[in-house]
Design a protein around this motif. Structure first.
Motif, PDB file in Angstrom:
ATOM      1  N   LEU A 196       0.819  -1.210   0.000  1.00  0.00           N
ATOM      2  CA  LEU A 196       0.000   0.000   0.000  1.00  0.00           C
ATOM      3  C   LEU A 196       0.854   1.261   0.000  1.00  0.00           C
ATOM      4  O   LEU A 196       0.391   2.331  -0.406  1.00  0.00           O
ATOM      5  N   ALA A 197       2.107   1.146   0.446  1.00  0.00           N
ATOM      6  CA  ALA A 197       3.012   2.301   0.461  1.00  0.00           C
ATOM      7  C   ALA A 197       3.652   2.541  -0.893  1.00  0.00           C
ATOM      8  O   ALA A 197       4.005   3.677  -1.224  1.00  0.00           O
ATOM      9  N   ALA A 198       3.825   1.493  -1.692  1.00  0.00           N
ATOM     10  CA  ALA A 198       4.705   1.542  -2.858  1.00  0.00           C
ATOM     11  C   ALA A 198       4.044   2.131  -4.103  1.00  0.00           C
ATOM     12  O   ALA A 198       2.836   2.018  -4.311  1.00  0.00           O
ATOM     13  N   ASP A 199       4.884   2.757  -4.935  1.00  0.00           N
ATOM     14  CA  ASP A 199       4.490   3.121  -6.291  1.00  0.00           C
ATOM     15  C   ASP A 199       4.840   1.994  -7.261  1.00  0.00           C
ATOM     16  O   ASP A 199       4.172   1.805  -8.273  1.00  0.00           O
ATOM     17  N   LEU A 200       5.916   1.265  -6.926  1.00  0.00           N
ATOM     18  CA  LEU A 200       6.402   0.172  -7.771  1.00  0.00           C
ATOM     19  C   LEU A 200       6.872  -0.962  -6.871  1.00  0.00           C
ATOM     20  O   LEU A 200       7.599  -0.732  -5.908  1.00  0.00           O
ATOM     21  N   VAL A 201       6.451  -2.183  -7.200  1.00  0.00           N
ATOM     22  CA  VAL A 201       6.914  -3.372  -6.491  1.00  0.00           C
ATOM     23  C   VAL A 201       7.854  -4.145  -7.406  1.00  0.00           C
ATOM     24  O   VAL A 201       7.501  -4.469  -8.550  1.00  0.00           O
ATOM     25  N   LEU A 202       9.052  -4.417  -6.914  1.00  0.00           N
ATOM     26  CA  LEU A 202       9.994  -5.279  -7.623  1.00  0.00           C
ATOM     27  C   LEU A 202       9.987  -6.639  -6.931  1.00  0.00           C
ATOM     28  O   LEU A 202      10.145  -6.717  -5.709  1.00  0.00           O
ATOM     29  N   ILE A 203       9.814  -7.696  -7.715  1.00  0.00           N
ATOM     30  CA  ILE A 203       9.767  -9.054  -7.178  1.00  0.00           C
ATOM     31  C   ILE A 203      11.029  -9.779  -7.624  1.00  0.00           C
ATOM     32  O   ILE A 203      11.107 -10.266  -8.758  1.00  0.00           O
ATOM     33  N   PRO A 204      12.059  -9.824  -6.772  1.00  0.00           N
ATOM     34  CA  PRO A 204      13.270 -10.556  -7.162  1.00  0.00           C
ATOM     35  C   PRO A 204      12.965 -12.045  -7.242  1.00  0.00           C
ATOM     36  O   PRO A 204      12.301 -12.615  -6.369  1.00  0.00           O
ATOM     37  N   ALA A 205      13.439 -12.682  -8.295  1.00  0.00           N
ATOM     38  CA  ALA A 205      13.239 -14.119  -8.470  1.00  0.00           C
ATOM     39  C   ALA A 205      14.446 -14.696  -9.180  1.00  0.00           C
ATOM     40  O   ALA A 205      15.032 -14.051 -10.060  1.00  0.00           O
ATOM     41  N   GLN A 206      14.808 -15.892  -8.796  1.00  0.00           N
ATOM     42  CA  GLN A 206      15.891 -16.586  -9.472  1.00  0.00           C
ATOM     43  C   GLN A 206      15.310 -17.393 -10.633  1.00  0.00           C
ATOM     44  O   GLN A 206      14.141 -17.770 -10.598  1.00  0.00           O
ATOM     45  N   PRO A 207      16.103 -17.648 -11.668  1.00  0.00           N
ATOM     46  CA  PRO A 207      15.586 -18.380 -12.829  1.00  0.00           C
ATOM     47  C   PRO A 207      15.378 -19.859 -12.505  1.00  0.00           C
ATOM     48  O   PRO A 207      16.198 -20.714 -12.822  1.00  0.00           O
ATOM     49  N   SER A 208      14.274 -20.136 -11.838  1.00  0.00           N
ATOM     50  CA  SER A 208      13.949 -21.494 -11.403  1.00  0.00           C
ATOM     51  C   SER A 208      12.444 -21.624 -11.341  1.00  0.00           C
ATOM     52  O   SER A 208      11.762 -20.692 -10.906  1.00  0.00           O
ATOM     53  N   PRO A 209      11.894 -22.764 -11.768  1.00  0.00           N
ATOM     54  CA  PRO A 209      10.438 -22.927 -11.663  1.00  0.00           C
ATOM     55  C   PRO A 209       9.953 -22.837 -10.225  1.00  0.00           C
ATOM     56  O   PRO A 209       8.841 -22.397  -9.961  1.00  0.00           O
ATOM     57  N   PHE A 210      10.797 -23.214  -9.258  1.00  0.00           N
ATOM     58  CA  PHE A 210      10.397 -23.155  -7.859  1.00  0.00           C
ATOM     59  C   PHE A 210      10.182 -21.714  -7.415  1.00  0.00           C
ATOM     60  O   PHE A 210       9.273 -21.423  -6.645  1.00  0.00           O
ATOM     61  N   ASP A 211      11.017 -20.808  -7.890  1.00  0.00           N
ATOM     62  CA  ASP A 211      10.827 -19.399  -7.551  1.00  0.00           C
ATOM     63  C   ASP A 211       9.540 -18.868  -8.177  1.00  0.00           C
ATOM     64  O   ASP A 211       8.826 -18.073  -7.578  1.00  0.00           O
ATOM     65  N   GLY A 212       9.269 -19.308  -9.395  1.00  0.00           N
ATOM     66  CA  GLY A 212       8.037 -18.881 -10.055  1.00  0.00           C
ATOM     67  C   GLY A 212       6.806 -19.340  -9.310  1.00  0.00           C
ATOM     68  O   GLY A 212       5.878 -18.557  -9.056  1.00  0.00           O
ATOM     69  N   TRP A 213       6.802 -20.603  -8.911  1.00  0.00           N
ATOM     70  CA  TRP A 213       5.652 -21.113  -8.164  1.00  0.00           C
ATOM     71  C   TRP A 213       5.540 -20.430  -6.811  1.00  0.00           C
ATOM     72  O   TRP A 213       4.449 -20.164  -6.333  1.00  0.00           O
ATOM     73  N   GLY A 214       6.679 -20.142  -6.201  1.00  0.00           N
ATOM     74  CA  GLY A 214       6.682 -19.509  -4.889  1.00  0.00           C
ATOM     75  C   GLY A 214       6.202 -18.073  -4.912  1.00  0.00           C
ATOM     76  O   GLY A 214       5.891 -17.496  -3.871  1.00  0.00           O
ATOM     77  N   SER A 215       6.153 -17.459  -6.113  1.00  0.00           N
ATOM     78  CA  SER A 215       5.719 -16.065  -6.226  1.00  0.00           C
ATOM     79  C   SER A 215       4.202 -15.940  -6.346  1.00  0.00           C
ATOM     80  O   SER A 215       3.675 -14.831  -6.370  1.00  0.00           O
ATOM     81  N   GLY A 216       3.500 -17.066  -6.426  1.00  0.00           N
ATOM     82  CA  GLY A 216       2.055 -17.029  -6.638  1.00  0.00           C
ATOM     83  C   GLY A 216       1.312 -16.257  -5.566  1.00  0.00           C
ATOM     84  O   GLY A 216       0.423 -15.449  -5.868  1.00  0.00           O
ATOM     85  N   GLU A 217       1.657 -16.480  -4.304  1.00  0.00           N
ATOM     86  CA  GLU A 217       0.997 -15.776  -3.213  1.00  0.00           C
ATOM     87  C   GLU A 217       1.304 -14.288  -3.262  1.00  0.00           C
ATOM     88  O   GLU A 217       0.448 -13.447  -2.960  1.00  0.00           O
ATOM     89  N   MET A 218       2.526 -13.960  -3.660  1.00  0.00           N
ATOM     90  CA  MET A 218       2.915 -12.555  -3.800  1.00  0.00           C
ATOM     91  C   MET A 218       2.046 -11.855  -4.843  1.00  0.00           C
ATOM     92  O   MET A 218       1.587 -10.722  -4.646  1.00  0.00           O
TER      93      MET A 218
END
Length: 212
Positions: A100-122
């Motif tokens: 709610l504070a941000a103008d831009l959200v950066l989502i750091p992720a490593q090139p791995s399917p596990f990181d992609g799946w883990g970002s779902g809740e985000m």
């Protein structure tokens, strides 16, 4: 501009990227404040180590690991060109406040399917935040990435058409980041012409182009 680095998955490099983006903008003459919203306080630890090493302060670091962040960050932004939030892992109330504070959200992720799946809740939290902040922007940042590997290329190609998409600039898997952090430094303190420093500069420039 308030930029929050958020991902519920730990170990993706949020603090490293937050410190280096803040440092890059400060080197360019911007007034920058970094908010350490992670209860672990890694950014505050880095700032204290920098002071012990006798290095000049590049930007202010403020500890605000509480769910009133969305009310306090805009006040800090009145006295800065950029506010960078180093977000918490897996603390839902803090995460929502940062969104709610941000103008831009950066989502750091490593090139791995596990990181992609883990970002779902985000991503669900971003959708929720946009009910109140429809102008909120979000981007993935591929971090600790070896662009020569097949999985890195495939991840980058997948995220081109994703919502949110990924920035073109990627950050490599480089020991320079850890080596610099141990002594309260940033990679451009050690070698401003290094590949790591150039990657951070490219990412910072891409963020600013997006937010103009």
């Amino acid at each position: 501009m308030i930029v929050a680095l958020l991902n519920q998955k730990g170990g993706v490099g949020k603090t490293t990227l937050a410190l280096h983006l803040a440092g890059q903008w400060a080197r360019q003459g911007r007034r920058v404040t970094l908010i350490d919203a992670d209860p672990q306080g890694s950014a505050l630890d880095w700032s204290e180590q920098r002071s012990r090493e006798g290095l000049p302060r590049l930007f202010g670091v403020v500890g605000l690991a509480r769910d009133t962040l969305h009310r306090e960050a805009p006040e800090l932004a009145r006295h800065a060109d950029h506010v960078v939030i180093d977000g918490p892992p897996r603390v839902a109330a803090l995460m929502r406040s940062a969104l709610l504070a941000a103008d831009l959200v950066l989502i750091p992720a490593q090139p791995s399917p596990f990181d992609g799946w883990g970002s779902g809740e985000m991503l669900k939290l971003i959708v929720e935040a946009r009910i109140f902040r429809p102008e909120l922007r979000a981007r993935f940042v591929l971090n600790r990435c070896d662009a020569r590997t097949i999985i890195a290329r495939e991840t980058a190609e997948t995220l081109v058409d994703h919502d949110p998409p990924a920035f073109t600039a990627t950050i490599g898997q480089r020991v320079a980041f850890a080596d610099a952090a141990r002594t309260g430094r940033l990679v451009f303190d050690v070698d401003p012409m290094s590949a790591a420093a150039r990657e951070i500069a490219a990412l910072a420039a891409e963020v600013e182009r997006l937010m103009r």
